[in-house]
Design a protein around this motif. Sequence first.
Motif: not given
Length: 287
Positions: A43-52, A103-107, A111-114, A205-208
Amino acid sequence: HDMADLDAHASKARQRLHAIADALSGYVQGQASAARTQARRVLNDLQQGASRARALEERTGHETHSRGVEVSDSKWYNPFSWGSSHIEYYTETTTYRYLAIADALENLRNYFEDSRRRLLALFNELIAPDVLSAGLRRELLGVLDTRSDDFDPRSLRALIETALARLLWPQLDIDTPDLGQVLSGFSGELRSSGEMSALRERLAQEVGDLQQKLATRLDQAVQQLCAQLDTLAGQLQEGLTQSLSTDLERLRAAMADKAAQVERLQALVNMIDAEMSCLSPRTGCAR
């Protein structure tokens, strides 16, 4: 003497049952604690990945424009050239800043795949029947009497693997979102500050939302895993309890058979004594 031996054996069996229950409980609690610890790490990894994933860098674009300028061809010494002209063309390049929808779609996609890869790797690590089987055997061997003639390591392995096969392990199903749909309304390059701010807000919003869905699914799966571990412990304790109960019943049956044999032997001795008395010249028997 035999009853005292049976009572001592029963007492020893109860102690073994308590030891088995403690070992299974300790193992299950340890596995559940490890699952929750690793889930927190993910979950911490998910949070860090969300920030990126929320970080969207501006790009620099270049535009080239062609312009034409009318140039006079008049010469003072040539009256016939007066009033004539031609167009000379030149190009100029300007730079601008923009955000790319790609770029937004790639982010979002990265994020989802990782995140999915991390979650599935965690579950493959937590739900590993071979590892669980080895761990359970190791714990139970510490409390079972392996020196007993009744101890059968193959039976213990079969009991554990049968219990593992009965369990319904949770499935970590993660549906792939329609990433193109979540950013509908945006396309190409966004240059104005208003458009760029709107895209950043939508992306955040979508990342969150994606992070929350993944975290909820992980929490549900870990809870289901812990419940299955509790079930596993209960099934193993039940199986081992039945084995010890069968052992006691066998002892009771053996003692009852021994008592019956003693009674038959005593009856035979009494009958022989009676016959001997009949053959005695001094006592005789009435025929």
